[in-house]
Design a protein around this motif. Structure first.
Motif, PDB file in Angstrom:
ATOM      1  N   UNK A  61       0.782  -1.229   0.000  1.00  0.00           N
ATOM      2  CA  UNK A  61       0.000   0.000   0.000  1.00  0.00           C
ATOM      3  C   UNK A  61       0.814   1.280   0.000  1.00  0.00           C
ATOM      4  N   UNK A  62       1.883   1.307  -0.775  1.00  0.00           N
ATOM      5  CA  UNK A  62       2.670   2.525  -0.895  1.00  0.00           C
ATOM      6  C   UNK A  62       3.713   2.721   0.186  1.00  0.00           C
ATOM      7  N   UNK A  63       4.013   1.695   0.940  1.00  0.00           N
ATOM      8  CA  UNK A  63       4.955   1.812   2.059  1.00  0.00           C
ATOM      9  C   UNK A  63       6.395   1.967   1.582  1.00  0.00           C
ATOM     10  N   UNK A  64       7.212   2.496   2.470  1.00  0.00           N
ATOM     11  CA  UNK A  64       8.660   2.480   2.292  1.00  0.00           C
ATOM     12  C   UNK A  64       9.189   1.255   3.030  1.00  0.00           C
ATOM     13  N   UNK A  65      10.022   0.485   2.339  1.00  0.00           N
ATOM     14  CA  UNK A  65      10.569  -0.743   2.907  1.00  0.00           C
ATOM     15  C   UNK A  65      12.072  -0.574   3.098  1.00  0.00           C
ATOM     16  N   UNK A  66      12.542  -0.840   4.304  1.00  0.00           N
ATOM     17  CA  UNK A  66      13.973  -0.799   4.607  1.00  0.00           C
ATOM     18  C   UNK A  66      14.387  -2.116   5.246  1.00  0.00           C
ATOM     19  N   UNK A  67      15.689  -2.363   5.353  1.00  0.00           N
ATOM     20  CA  UNK A  67      16.113  -3.509   6.152  1.00  0.00           C
ATOM     21  C   UNK A  67      15.671  -3.327   7.605  1.00  0.00           C
ATOM     22  N   UNK A  68      15.524  -4.417   8.334  1.00  0.00           N
ATOM     23  CA  UNK A  68      15.234  -4.328   9.750  1.00  0.00           C
ATOM     24  C   UNK A  68      16.335  -3.580  10.476  1.00  0.00           C
ATOM     25  N   UNK A  69      15.975  -2.938  11.567  1.00  0.00           N
ATOM     26  CA  UNK A  69      16.941  -2.161  12.336  1.00  0.00           C
ATOM     27  C   UNK A  69      17.887  -3.084  13.117  1.00  0.00           C
ATOM     28  N   UNK A  70      19.087  -2.578  13.368  1.00  0.00           N
ATOM     29  CA  UNK A  70      20.098  -3.304  14.139  1.00  0.00           C
ATOM     30  C   UNK A  70      20.449  -2.454  15.357  1.00  0.00           C
ATOM     31  N   UNK A  71      20.199  -2.968  16.547  1.00  0.00           N
ATOM     32  CA  UNK A  71      20.511  -2.255  17.782  1.00  0.00           C
ATOM     33  C   UNK A  71      21.798  -2.831  18.355  1.00  0.00           C
ATOM     34  N   UNK A  72      22.846  -2.006  18.391  1.00  0.00           N
ATOM     35  CA  UNK A  72      24.189  -2.480  18.739  1.00  0.00           C
ATOM     36  C   UNK A  72      24.538  -2.350  20.224  1.00  0.00           C
ATOM     37  N   UNK A  73      23.623  -1.839  21.028  1.00  0.00           N
ATOM     38  CA  UNK A  73      23.892  -1.791  22.477  1.00  0.00           C
ATOM     39  C   UNK A  73      22.620  -2.218  23.199  1.00  0.00           C
ATOM     40  N   UNK A  74      22.516  -3.519  23.393  1.00  0.00           N
ATOM     41  CA  UNK A  74      21.308  -4.119  23.946  1.00  0.00           C
ATOM     42  C   UNK A  74      21.617  -4.874  25.225  1.00  0.00           C
ATOM     43  N   UNK A  75      20.724  -4.713  26.208  1.00  0.00           N
ATOM     44  CA  UNK A  75      20.737  -5.529  27.427  1.00  0.00           C
ATOM     45  C   UNK A  75      19.313  -6.030  27.645  1.00  0.00           C
ATOM     46  N   UNK A  76      19.053  -7.273  27.314  1.00  0.00           N
ATOM     47  CA  UNK A  76      17.713  -7.832  27.530  1.00  0.00           C
ATOM     48  C   UNK A  76      17.498  -8.212  28.989  1.00  0.00           C
ATOM     49  N   UNK A  77      18.580  -8.181  29.791  1.00  0.00           N
ATOM     50  CA  UNK A  77      18.454  -8.478  31.224  1.00  0.00           C
ATOM     51  C   UNK A  77      18.909  -7.280  32.063  1.00  0.00           C
ATOM     52  N   UNK A  78      18.710  -6.083  31.545  1.00  0.00           N
ATOM     53  CA  UNK A  78      19.179  -4.870  32.216  1.00  0.00           C
ATOM     54  C   UNK A  78      18.559  -4.719  33.605  1.00  0.00           C
ATOM     55  N   UNK A  79      19.411  -4.466  34.604  1.00  0.00           N
ATOM     56  CA  UNK A  79      18.915  -4.176  35.952  1.00  0.00           C
ATOM     57  C   UNK A  79      19.734  -3.023  36.523  1.00  0.00           C
ATOM     58  N   UNK A  80      19.195  -1.833  36.446  1.00  0.00           N
ATOM     59  CA  UNK A  80      19.849  -0.652  36.984  1.00  0.00           C
ATOM     60  C   UNK A  80      19.612  -0.557  38.482  1.00  0.00           C
ATOM     61  N   UNK A  81      20.410   0.243  39.181  1.00  0.00           N
ATOM     62  CA  UNK A  81      20.133   0.456  40.604  1.00  0.00           C
ATOM     63  C   UNK A  81      18.709   0.975  40.798  1.00  0.00           C
ATOM     64  N   UNK A  82      18.028   0.477  41.818  1.00  0.00           N
ATOM     65  CA  UNK A  82      16.671   0.944  42.079  1.00  0.00           C
ATOM     66  C   UNK A  82      15.667  -0.189  42.172  1.00  0.00           C
ATOM     67  N   UNK A  83      14.427   0.184  42.334  1.00  0.00           N
ATOM     68  CA  UNK A  83      13.327  -0.750  42.609  1.00  0.00           C
ATOM     69  C   UNK A  83      13.184  -1.818  41.523  1.00  0.00           C
TER      70      UNK A  83
END
Length: 415
Positions: A61-83
């Motif tokens: 439907x007229x979309x712009x198509x790009x490659x998927x994004x690449x995130x180069x600084x990822x923490x899927x288990x991030x736990x910062x100080x705090x609650x």
């Protein structure tokens, strides 16, 4: 029989625009199985696909198509100080695995099809990578450093996402232990940062022999090295020793950015981490951390501007979980907007979010552009990403390896 689909009603654009390639309006993209079979004018591509046998057609439907994004600084288990961080640290191994799997699914749905994990807890990232590759859970392609290497008491030492190592021999063992576990790259903490209570951003944490040992050992095993780093002096020394990438770079100088550009050392600036007060409030981080983050913001932007002026390769990385809802979009897109709006511009931002990271990862044979032979990791949006990076706020369709995982037109999203 492998699936066959042709995407039509779209304009194809990728990071090759910096080299004068594209965009391609009225395009067709033929996907067979996991990979792209052909790209070109829609009528020609569709005819070729039909001639080869059964094919399903998807009009975007007229979309712009790009490659998927690449995130180069990822923490899927991030736990910062705090609650919120304390609650995550209290998770058992099964809870943690499920938490990270949910984060991987949410990451994929926001259009991030590849991530580089740069410190995850308990080596759960390796299990998650295997589960995604096997099709057990949905998620992005994962390149990971395993546990980051720190000195005793160094940045992030409190969590199971780091490994304390001291002295040159300790660093060598640390590198080899992560390679043994399956690491694609090595992460080292060479200075203090925002999240360490008993340190400052400028606190040096590794000595010359430790830096050299970590970098030389990783390179001997064919692994690149990235470093959590703030101050210019320690960054300069690491770059001289062969460092491949700098994370954050809060306090760079013009001589150091010139050195980085000359040596081909990339920068993942993570601009969000010094301008995310609402995120910190949501997680309940302590006042000292909130203050340190915000106070570092102006100098952080100056460092980023110096890097751009010097010609340093800058790459997208959010540090915040890639999918996290933030300021009307997700953390990945908001970081990219900051990068674009602070001097990079939309075309170079597209490159920094796709082809640039893929080249750093050494994966350009499979990812990063919309070309025959590449994996069909694609996103679609209604606005033109070359006109404004905010176009990525409107991602409405995501394909990963030839499988549609999100389609807002039908309400489909992979569960």
């Amino acid at each position: 029989m492998e699936s066959s689909v042709v995407l039509t009603g779209c304009t194809v654009v990728d990071g090759r625009v910096l080299d004068g390639t594209g965009p391609l309006p009225g395009a067709g993209v033929w996907v067979r199985g996991e990979r792209i079979a052909a790209v070109g004018p829609a009528a020609e591509v569709t005819a070729a696909a039909r001639a080869a046998g059964d094919v399903r057609e998807i009009d975007l439907g007229g979309a712009y198509v790009t490659p998927g994004l690449v995130n180069m600084h990822t923490h899927l288990s991030l736990s910062l100080p705090g609650r919120a961080g304390d609650a995550l640290k209290d998770m058992g191994p099964y809870d943690l695995a499920l938490y990270m799997a949910d984060g991987a699914r949410r990451t994929l749905l926001c259009g991030v099809t590849t991530v580089r994990c740069v410190a995850e807890k308990d080596h759960a990232d390796f299990a998650l990578r295997r589960a995604i590759a096997a099709g057990h859970v949905p998620g992005p392609r994962i390149y990971t450093a395993g546990r980051a290497l720190v000195c005793t008491g160094g940045h992030g030492h409190e969590g199971s996402d780091t490994l304390e190592c001291d002295g040159a021999d300790g660093m060598r063992r640390g590198v080899r232990s992560q390679v043994k576990a399956g690491a694609d790259l090595i992460k080292i903490m060479i200075s203090g940062g925002i999240a360490g209570e008993h340190e400052q951003i400028a606190t040096r944490q590794l000595f010359s022999d430790e830096l050299r040992a970590a970098i030389e050992t990783a390179h001997s095993w064919g692994r690149k090295v990235t470093a959590h780093a703030g101050p210019a002096r320690v960054v300069a020394e690491a770059v001289e020793l062969g460092l491949d990438c700098v994370e954050h770079g809060y306090q760079l100088t013009e001589p150091v950015t010139a050195l980085m550009a000359g040596r081909g050392t990339a920068l993942v600036p993570t601009l969000l981490v010094t301008r995310c007060e609402s995120f910190f409030a949501e997680l309940g981080v302590p006042e000292w951390m909130r203050r340190r983050s915000l106070d570092a913001g102006p100098r952080h932007l100056e460092s980023y501007a110096m890097a751009l002026a010097a010609g340093v390769e800058v790459l997208l990385g959010s540090d915040m979980p890639p999918f996290w809802p933030f300021e009307g979009t997700n953390a990945t897109v908001r970081e990219l907007e900051h990068m674009s709006g602070n001097g990079l511009g939309p075309a170079r931002a597209l490159y920094a979010a796709t082809l640039g990271p893929v080249r750093w990862l050494g994966a350009e044979a499979d990812l990063g552009t919309i070309e025959p032979g590449k994996y069909a990791d694609l996103v679609a949006m209604d606005a033109d990403p070359l006109a404004a990076t905010s176009a990525f706020r409107g991602v409405r369709w995501v394909m990963r390896g030839g499988t549609v995982v999100r389609d807002d037109a039908t309400g489909w999203a992979v569960p």
